[in-house]
Design an enzyme around this catalytic site. Structure first.
Site, PDB file in Angstrom:
ATOM      1  N   GLU A 150     -42.487  30.892  77.779  1.00  0.00           N
ATOM      2  CA  GLU A 150     -41.831  32.126  78.222  1.00  0.00           C
ATOM      3  C   GLU A 150     -42.768  33.321  78.007  1.00  0.00           C
ATOM      4  O   GLU A 150     -42.936  34.169  78.873  1.00  0.00           O
ATOM      5  CB  GLU A 150     -40.549  32.305  77.410  1.00  0.00           C
ATOM      6  CG  GLU A 150     -39.481  33.104  78.050  1.00  0.00           C
ATOM      7  CD  GLU A 150     -38.214  33.074  77.193  1.00  0.00           C
ATOM      8  OE1 GLU A 150     -38.105  32.217  76.295  1.00  0.00           O
ATOM      9  OE2 GLU A 150     -37.363  33.942  77.428  1.00  0.00           O
TER      10      GLU A 150
HETATM   11  O1  LIG Z   1     -36.727  39.977  86.775  1.00  0.00           O
HETATM   12  C1  LIG Z   1     -36.487  40.788  85.904  1.00  0.00           C
HETATM   13  N1  LIG Z   1     -37.008  42.020  85.972  1.00  0.00           N
HETATM   14  C2  LIG Z   1     -36.784  42.955  85.012  1.00  0.00           C
HETATM   15  N2  LIG Z   1     -36.026  42.741  83.948  1.00  0.00           N
HETATM   16  C3  LIG Z   1     -35.464  41.536  83.819  1.00  0.00           C
HETATM   17  C4  LIG Z   1     -35.662  40.516  84.766  1.00  0.00           C
HETATM   18  N3  LIG Z   1     -34.993  39.445  84.355  1.00  0.00           N
HETATM   19  C5  LIG Z   1     -34.400  39.774  83.196  1.00  0.00           C
HETATM   20  N4  LIG Z   1     -34.655  41.043  82.856  1.00  0.00           N
HETATM   21  C6  LIG Z   1     -34.176  41.772  81.676  1.00  0.00           C
HETATM   22  O2  LIG Z   1     -34.043  40.876  80.578  1.00  0.00           O
HETATM   23  C7  LIG Z   1     -32.991  41.332  79.721  1.00  0.00           C
HETATM   24  C8  LIG Z   1     -31.979  40.258  79.525  1.00  0.00           C
HETATM   25  O3  LIG Z   1     -32.527  39.149  78.874  1.00  0.00           O
HETATM   26  P1  LIG Z   1     -32.124  37.666  79.294  1.00  0.00           P
HETATM   27  O4  LIG Z   1     -30.766  37.624  79.874  1.00  0.00           O
HETATM   28  O5  LIG Z   1     -33.226  37.129  80.156  1.00  0.00           O
HETATM   29  O6  LIG Z   1     -32.064  36.928  77.882  1.00  0.00           O
HETATM   30  P2  LIG Z   1     -33.018  35.809  77.243  1.00  0.00           P
HETATM   31  O7  LIG Z   1     -34.425  36.113  77.721  1.00  0.00           O
HETATM   32  O8  LIG Z   1     -32.869  35.976  75.775  1.00  0.00           O
HETATM   33  O9  LIG Z   1     -32.521  34.495  77.752  1.00  0.00           O
HETATM   34  C9  LIG Z   1     -32.391  42.553  80.394  1.00  0.00           C
HETATM   35  O10 LIG Z   1     -33.010  43.699  79.852  1.00  0.00           O
HETATM   36  C10 LIG Z   1     -32.818  42.372  81.840  1.00  0.00           C
HETATM   37  O11 LIG Z   1     -32.890  43.616  82.509  1.00  0.00           O
HETATM   38 CA   LIG Z   2     -35.442  36.663  79.686  1.00  0.00          CA
END
Ligand SMILES: O=c1[nH]cnc2c1ncn2[C@@H]1O[C@H](COP(=O)(O)OP(=O)(O)O)[C@@H](O)[C@H]1O
Ligand SMILES: [Ca+2]
EC number: 3.6.1.6
Length: 406
Positions: A150
């Site tokens: 990641e």
């Molecule tokens: O494609 C993207 N562009 C910009 N920000 C993103 C994108 N995908 C996710 N985010 C951001 O990632 C955050 C949410 O994290 P996520 O739901 O991915 O949790 P995780 O990474 O812990 O699984 C939010 O701030 C969201 O705006």
């Molecule tokens: Ca994420």
């Protein structure tokens, strides 16, 4: 194509040039199953000549909330959200290229935190949606991504988009991603010392675009912004939370409310009688981060690209513009945290967690990673109109493994 056939290319911008649109355009579809939402990224590439790398031409992006993990007990309903997003790709990709266009979904921390059984049930349903689609479904097309990938793939995305992975003078930049359930830090160490002082499982070699990069990267599960809220409230990893009230000095005094995360309902509220404000809140949050993260010396003096919740909270508090992003110092987050936490009753924000979130970001950067007050953070959502997400790096990796590019 012979030169005669190509004469008109000079008159068209590359994306509408008829010959480009036909022969040498291809697509890649990458799903990001994050803890707070599911997103589809449809990338268009153009191979201008056989000897060069394909060029990224554009991206179609759409997202839905909540994330797959919220459907832990209804996997079919979860897969339906993926299907709705995939229907966009049917419209975006020309029919004669469907069979050649790979579709992949990678899940992150939300599914990592679920039981193996529930996570697998969700992934199985998604796999079925893919198999029923007209696209190319590679082996392992639906999986939980390793946390170290990641970070690496987000680093590849940012450094590719800023032009640091091509040509001679490569000045790569480190990346900070703050998700809902986990957080990643990734950079290319410049000093021997850093390599010596770093635990082995924080270093990963990665090959991309004919170069090998030995990167420092780590994903901290449970240290995403929303997981940190639960940890601060003392509710993270609790077996049963039914009816229990979780209180914090980081919340407005009179607040009492409910919050759903990862399929669990939590009741939370402010310190009715006790203290509230930045000072007690910082002490609470400190317990969550202090001594829990590795602190590489090298990063203290360097600047980092930061996105996801770092970006969102900076926008919410007018530290940066939503469209433009901007450069901040670590101390700017602390200043805002004080402003918000010490005026909570007056602060009319969209979220009652704003004080806790800003305080957590401050503590994570300073006490967690060990950044200085004046460490520079380049907050970016998009570079050249492409989302800064690990999904682009993952798509390059995918195309490389399928032999579509090298
Ligand atoms: O494609 C993207 N562009 C910009 N920000 C993103 C994108 N995908 C996710 N985010 C951001 O990632 C955050 C949410 O994290 P996520 O739901 O991915 O949790 P995780 O990474 O812990 O699984 C939010 O701030 C969201 O705006
Ligand atoms: Ca994420």
């Amino acid at each position: 194509h012979s030169n005669r056939e190509m004469w008109f290319q000079d008159f068209f911008p590359p994306n509408v040039c008829p010959i480009n649109a036909k022969a040498n355009t291809f697509y890649g579809i990458m799903f990001d199953a994050g803890s707070t939402g599911t997103r589809i990224h449809i990338y268009t590439f153009v191979q201008k000549s056989p000897e060069n790398l394909p060029e990224l031409e554009g991206e179609i992006f759409e997202s839905v909330k909540p994330g797959l993990s919220a459907y832990a007990d209804q996997p079919e309903k979860g897969a339906e959200t993926v299907k709705r997003l995939l229907d966009m790709a049917i419209d975006a990709v020309p029919p004669h290229l469907w069979k050649k266009t790979p579709v992949v979904l990678k899940a992150t921390a939300g599914l990592r935190l679920l039981s193996e059984e529930k996570a697998q049930a969700l992934l199985l349903e998604v796999k079925e949606v893919f198999e029923e689609s007209p696209f190319l479904v590679p082996e392992d097309s639906v999986s939980i991504m390793d946390g170290s990938y990641e970070g690496i793939l987000a680093w590849i995305t940012v450094n590719f988009l800023t032009g640091q992975l091509s040509g001679q003078n490569q000045h790569t930049v480190g990346t900070l991603d703050l998700g809902g359930a986990s957080t990643q830090i990734t950079f290319l160490p410049r000093f021997e010392e850093t390599l010596k002082e770093t635990p082995g499982d924080f270093l990963t070699s990665f090959e991309m675009f004919n170069s090998t990069y030995k990167l420092y990267t780590h994903s901290y599960l449970g240290f995403g912004l929303k997981a940190a809220r639960l940890a601060t409230l003392g509710a993270l990893n609790m077996e049963a939370v039914d009816g229990q009230m979780f209180r914090s000095s980081c919340l407005p005094k009179q607040l009492e409310a409910e919050w759903h995360f990862g399929g669990v309902k939590y009741r939370y509220g402010g310190n009715k009688e006790g203290e509230t404000g930045f000072k007690p809140c910082y002490l609470e949050v400190l317990k969550v981060v202090k001594g829990k993260l590795h602190q590489p010396d090298e990063i203290r003096g360097s600047s980092f690209y930061a996105f996801s919740y770092y970006y969102d909270r900076a926008v919410d508090t007018n530290l940066i513009d939503y469209e433009q992003g901007g450069v901040l110092e670590v101390r700017d987050f602390e200043r805002k945290a004080k402003e918000v936490c010490d005026n909570m009753e007056r602060y009319n924000s969209a979220s009652p967690f704003l004080c806790m979130d800003l305080t957590y970001i401050t503590a994570l950067l300073k006490e967690g990673f060990g950044f200085r007050d004046n460490t520079l953070l380049q907050l970016t959502k998009k570079v050249n109109n492409i989302e800064t997400s690990w999904t682009l790096g993952a798509t390059f990796h995918l195309l490389q493994s399928l032999g579509i590019t090298y």
